[in-house]
Design a protein around this motif. Structure first.
Motif, PDB file in Angstrom:
ATOM      1  N   LEU A  14       0.832  -1.204   0.000  1.00 35.31           N
ATOM      2  CA  LEU A  14       0.000   0.000   0.000  1.00 35.31           C
ATOM      3  C   LEU A  14       0.870   1.259   0.000  1.00 35.31           C
ATOM      4  CD1 LEU A  14      -2.870   1.238   0.286  1.00 35.31           C
ATOM      5  CD2 LEU A  14      -2.509   1.173   2.770  1.00 35.31           C
ATOM      6  N   LYS A  48      -8.252  -0.726   3.180  1.00 36.54           N
ATOM      7  CA  LYS A  48      -7.369  -0.585   2.012  1.00 36.54           C
ATOM      8  C   LYS A  48      -6.334  -1.700   1.942  1.00 36.54           C
ATOM      9  CE  LYS A  48      -5.958   3.660   1.146  1.00 36.54           C
ATOM     10  NZ  LYS A  48      -5.448   5.037   1.388  1.00 36.54           N
ATOM     11  N   ALA A  88      -2.936  -3.253  -2.591  1.00 40.03           N
ATOM     12  CA  ALA A  88      -2.220  -3.812  -1.445  1.00 40.03           C
ATOM     13  C   ALA A  88      -2.461  -5.305  -1.306  1.00 40.03           C
ATOM     14  CB  ALA A  88      -2.648  -3.084  -0.173  1.00 40.03           C
TER      15      ALA A  88
END
Length: 1126
Positions: free
Chosen positions: A869, A904, A910
């Motif tokens: 990420l 996320k 990610a």
């Protein structure tokens, strides 16, 4: 010799021993029957002497001994004995200078005795270590290595170089122990009276390393790290120890902070190959090549103390003959008396001169010979030198026949002209004339007074050449220095600059090199060539030579050729000014080699991106000011003034501040004496203006005083034409400052500060280099923290601690790897934030140490997803800002921020499936797996291309940095607005299942674990029901479709559901063919957030405060151990 301390009762021993010396703590005694004084005669002395004579050698008693006495006690300890008065006196003096003052700090007699016993045992071990090194017996070293590994727990790749017995001072109390020097650490261990002391300092953390002395410590080594002072004393050989520590510290600094210089150094490229003997040999070779101005590749092979016959003085000079692969050099004990350099390429014969005087005669081309006498093993030396001279007829030296045949010394200038003319045929682009001869030819018929003085100077040099020889093998004496101080004649400048700088050797061993480099560099376009073009017209614009295309073209070729030769330096602004002066007096090829000598040997690291060398010499200059001009130091509250005003002095050798006719005299002295000449002249300038500087109220006024002084410096004997001197004359006409002749100024500098030795300057350079680099690192840290602090809520102290841990992890990956990927990525020329970056493996170590979620069962998966990420440009590296921001979210983020981060992590880019790779290892990932998954990317080809551009901006154009790429990156960061939760993509089925698993793992071990499990089960059930209802409303064509996953009512059912669905998902996808939106369900972030907010237990968990201070403190002690385990 030192003895293992043993108790001695003196009640009856006094009849056998006579007191020689004593003090409060020690007694020196002589055995009766030895020596001639009143106390040793008589019947008792005769009996003792007879007894000792008849005893066998194993029972004999040494005639001298030293005892340690405990005050107010009849108990004494024997600590040393000696066969002669000289030997025992040497031990006594050592005790008085190194131990006596120390003992006064102890409060009890027991502590004094324990300390003395420990010290003596350490000395015995030290002597034993020295003997085993000579005998190459590894047993004691192996024993020390095992103790080193056991005490400090460093990785097994950490190589122990050597160890010493010494004392470490904790406050005012010394602790006897062992100092271990390894490739990356300085370590100390002591165990005395039940107290254990363990100290580990990495070399890259040291900002000060110096020998000091004070009232208590006669001689000690001072180490400063992170603002803490550490003192080590009582070394058996302190100079040897300090030299080795200095070498290891500078080696590490070059490897980690000065990668450009280090990469070209093949000897130390592998830290596992470093040895004590190798470091000592390297130090001697470096000192040898620097002193004689030889190529850096030369290594010192032999040193012989001998005499050299000096024919013009009719005496033999005592000194040392130093032999390397290609040179024989001699320096008298008084360095100014006589120095000679003999290239083996010039040698035609080596003979035994006089067996009675152990003489060696070396004949060179030009019918000259050097006679060395009192040479140890002179016969073997003659054989070796003959072999070496035979080796000099190798292709390296016979490529150009004109090099193999040395010219007559009296026609050296014609020889170089002939070489240059020969090269002109192969490349018409290279100029073969010094610009001074083209733009200012001398008129031999019409000589004015200045030209007459110039001819007299030339005659003085010709007389010197007749006595001392001419060319590379000339004798260099005090008379040579005196003539240089008066100023070298215009016609001889190019030749003598080439000679004194050592550039003559580079040019002789590389024939045709410059022409080839010019041809290859013509037409190249780099950042360096762009800067060169910009500065060409700014180089000595007042001189006619650089108002014409001839001079500008020559300057362009030399600078471009050097930038091509050494792209790591490329071009620095001051180089154009220096090269302009070189071209005035030297031919173009000679000017090129002079520039090589200056940039790569005489002024090391001056012309790199951070001008470290110049900053180091400025620190040396400040140190000399404190020593020689203390009243000026007392007046100036801030010593940085001297650094700011003197930077141009060092970078341009005073050329930028002095009129050209005066500046060339400074360059004369620089090529003869090196940086020492610039330091001496700088001190003389400040001393000359002392009174005015002491009255200045601020820095601006002081700068004005010095500028007016420089404008008033003249060279009354300069034969340069009025057109060249016009600029300085105009400024002088407006100034009422009294004129100062440059020759007088230089002479005064030599008389007042000539006692500054070359060795002292080199020592100060080494000492201040650590300080300068650490100061630059502090500046980098301050800039990074200032930028990052705007985006995080950590306190300044916590943020600084995190930076130190981040940087340390960066360096730990460089310590034990020859080809560390991190070391390759480190580039001090990059923006501050990009100088230190870590990969996924390093991030895992820090995440495990610092993250509040590090207890999670699938923590390696979280590490991987978090790293992916953060790695937005897909270069598999993250910087400190990215690292700090994610930690800030974990520690200081709101409930929404933490949940958004978790969300996320479970969606692309990610998220990636990792569990199926090696199921036998469970949820832990190996280093190879971690790196493999971190490199997987979902970015488009365009994004990848942009990432490659940012990752290696110097690929294109041979070192041309893509400034536009960096500007675009910075602009994107500035324009990056806060992410809207509505912009987040939806989470699909498999991702949601993994998201739920992660939540379960996070809750494990929490006091409200059961409550949290039930809460997440309720939330998951609610979300699935909502999704099913929503899908039914939207899909009227298949109203009877069953949900993909049944709703679980309890935490246990939900766990089972997830375990079943996770592995079945790929299989079901295969059965169903292409995914259909009717059969897939997904969630938006708003849905998950709203559902979790309804559960107070979940809100409490994510809003529970976490203290990073405890984690940081633990990480500081565990970081090295974590690396050892890996």
């Amino acid at each position: 010799m030192w003895l293992k301390p043993e108790e001695v009762l003196l009640k009856n021993a006094l009849k056998l021993w006579v007191l020689e010396r004593s003090n409060r703590y020690f007694v020196l005694q002589r055995r009766r029957g030895y020596g001639q004084d009143g106390g040793g005669g008589g019947l008792a002395g005769l009996l003792v002497g007879t007894l000792d004579a008849v005893l066998d050698s194993t029972s004999k008693v040494a005639p001298f001994r030293i005892l340690h006495q405990t005050p107010d006690s009849q108990v004494y300890w024997s600590i040393a004995c000696g066969a002669s008065r000289e030997e025992i006196t040497e031990h006594w003096d050592w005790l008085e200078h190194n131990v006596m003052k120390t003992l006064s700090v102890f409060d009890s007699n027991e502590d004094i005795t324990s300390f003395v016993q420990g010290k003596i045992r350490g000395l015995i071990a030290e002597e034993g270590k020295g003997s085993f090194i000579k005998e190459e017996d590894p047993e004691k070293f192996r024993e020390a290595l095992l103790k080193f590994e056991k005490c400090f727990g460093l990785p097994e790749q950490e190589k122990l170089v050597t160890y010493y017995s010494c004392s470490y001072w904790r406050g005012r109390v010394p602790c006897q122990g062992w100092l271990y020097l390894s490739t990356n650490f300085l370590s100390f261990y002591s165990f005395l009276l039940g107290a254990e002391i363990k100290l580990i300092i990495s070399w890259d953390e040291i900002s000060r390393l110096e020998k000091t002395s004070n009232v208590i410590l006669t001689e000690s080594i001072h180490v400063c790290s992170h603002g803490e002072d550490h003192y080590f004393s009582m070394f058996l050989h302190i100079n040897e120890t300090f030299l080795l520590m200095e070498q290891l510290a500078n080696y590490t600094v070059r490897r980690l902070f000065d990668k450009e210089t280090f990469e070209s150094d093949q000897i130390l490229h592998d830290p596992l190959q470093i040895t004590k003997r190798g470091l000592e040999s390297r130090a001697h070779s470096k000192q040898f090549s620097a002193f004689f101005r030889l190529p850096k590749e030369e290594t010192l092979q032999e040193v012989h103390e001998c005499f050299l016959w000096v024919p013009f003085c009719h005496f033999s000079a005592l000194g040392k003959m130093c032999i390397s692969e290609n040179y024989i050099c001699f320096a008298s004990q008084d360095g100014n008396l006589c120095t000679v350099i003999i290239p083996l390429r010039e040698v035609v014969g080596v003979d035994k001169a006089d067996p009675a005087s152990s003489g060696v005669s070396i004949s060179i081309k030009g019918k000259r010979a050097f006679r060395f006498t009192d040479v140890k093993d002179f016969e073997q030396l003659v054989v070796k030198l003959r072999l070496k001279c035979g080796a000099t007829s190798s292709p390296q030296h016979t490529t150009n026949p004109e090099v193999a045949i040395s010219p007559d010394p009296d026609n050296l200038v014609d020889y170089y002209e002939g070489r240059s003319m020969g090269q002109k045929d192969s490349s018409k682009t290279v100029s073969t004339e010094a610009l001074m001869t083209v733009f200012h030819p001398q008129d031999a018929e019409n000589l004015d007074s200045k030209m007459l003085k110039e001819k007299m100077k030339e005659q003085s040099w010709n007389i010197l050449f007749a006595e001392c020889g001419r060319g590379v093998s000339m004798f260099r004496t005090r008379k040579t220095r005196d003539l240089v101080v008066r100023g070298i004649p215009e016609m001889l400048r190019g030749e003598l600059w080439l000679l004194f700088s050592g550039a003559v050797n580079d040019m002789a061993t590389n024939p045709g090199y410059y022409t080839e480099v010019v041809e290859m560099s013509i037409g190249t376009s780099t950042l360096a060539t762009d800067e060169i073009e910009r500065d060409l017209r700014r180089s000595l614009p007042e001189h006619p030579a650089f108002q014409s295309d001839t001079g500008i073209s020559a300057l362009r070729r030399v600078l471009t050729a050097y930038a091509y030769r050494n792209p790591k330096i490329g071009y620095c602004q001051a180089m154009n000014i220096l090269t302009s002066v070189l071209l005035l007096y030297a031919k173009e090829e000679e000017a090129f080699w002079l520039l090589v000598a200056v940039c790569e040997r005489m002024l090391p690291d001056y012309f790199n991106r951070r001008i470290i060398g110049a900053l180091v010499d400025q620190a040396v200059f400040e140190e000399l000011i404190r020593d020689h001009l203390p009243q000026l130091t007392d007046h100036m509250t801030d010593m940085t003034f001297f650094s700011s005003i003197s930077l141009s002095w060092f970078l341009t050798l005073f050329i930028s501040v002095l009129p050209i006719e005066s500046a060339v005299n400074v360059v004369d002295c620089f090529f003869y004496d090196g940086i020492k000449a610039i330091l001496q002249l700088g001190l003389a300038v400040l001393d000359y203006n002392m009174d005015k500087l002491l009255t200045c109220k601020d820095d601006a006024e002081a700068v004005t005083v010095l500028n007016r002084f420089f404008d008033s410096v003249t060279n009354k004997d300069s034969p340069l034409p009025p057109a060249v001197q016009q600029a300085s004359n105009l400024s002088n006409a407006k100034s009422d400052h009294p004129k100062v002749d440059i020759t007088d100024l230089i002479r005064e500098a030599n008389e007042r500060y000539g006692d500054i030795r070359y060795e002292d300057v080199q020592s100060m350079r080494s000492r201040n280099r650590l300080y300068v680099i650490q100061t630059l690192e502090v500046t980098t840290k301050q800039n990074v923290l200032r930028v990052v602090s705007q985006d995080v809520k950590f306190s300044p102290s916590d943020l600084e601690e995190l930076y130190e841990l981040f940087k340390k992890e960066h360096f730990l990956s460089c310590y034990w790897s020859v080809n560390s990927s991190v070391l390759r990525h480190h580039d001090p020329s990059l923006p501050y934030l990009e100088q230190y970056r870590i990969d996924c493996q390093q991030f895992r170590v820090l995440y495990h140490l610092l993250s509040p979620w590090a207890h999670c069962a699938n923590k390696d998966s979280l590490v991987l997803w978090t790293f992916r990420l953060l790695d937005e440009n897909s270069d598999c590296l993250i910087n400190f800002k990215e690292f700090a921001c994610v930690l800030d979210t974990l520690y200081n983020g709101s409930f929404t921020d933490k949940l958004k981060l978790l969300f996320k992590l479970h969606i692309p880019p990610a998220f990636t499936e990792v569990e199926s790779l090696s199921p036998s290892k469970g949820i832990e990932l190996s280093k190879e797996e971690l790196i493999h998954f971190s490199q997987l990317t979902v970015s488009s080809p365009v994004d990848s291309q942009e990432a490659d551009t940012l990752k290696s901006p110097e690929k294109a154009g041979k070192g041309k940095v893509d400034i536009q790429a960096y500007l675009k990156q910075w602009q994107d960061e500035l324009l990056k607005k806060e992410e809207n939760i509505k912009d987040l993509p939806r989470m699909d089925q498999s991702q949601f299942i993994q998201f739920s698993k992660t939540l379960y793992n996070l809750f494990h071990g929490d006091p409200e674990e059961e409550l949290l499990y039930r809460a997440i089960a309720v939330v998951t059930s609610l979300l699935l029901k909502m999704e099913e209802v929503g899908r039914r409303l939207q899909s009227s064509t298949s109203p009877g479709g069953s949900p993909a996953v049944a709703v679980a009512s309890t935490a246990e059912d939900q766990k089972k559901l997830q375990e079943e669905n996770a592995p079945q998902q790929p299989e079901s996808s295969k059965m169903q063919g292409p995914p259909s939106e009717d059969h897939e369900w997904s969630f938006a972030f708003e849905q998950i957030l709203a559902s979790l907010l309804n559960e107070p237990a979940l809100v409490r968990f994510f809003e529970k405060p976490s203290d990073i201070k405890a984690k940081v403190e633990n990480a500081k002690t565990s970081q090295l151990k974590a690396r050892s385990r890996l």
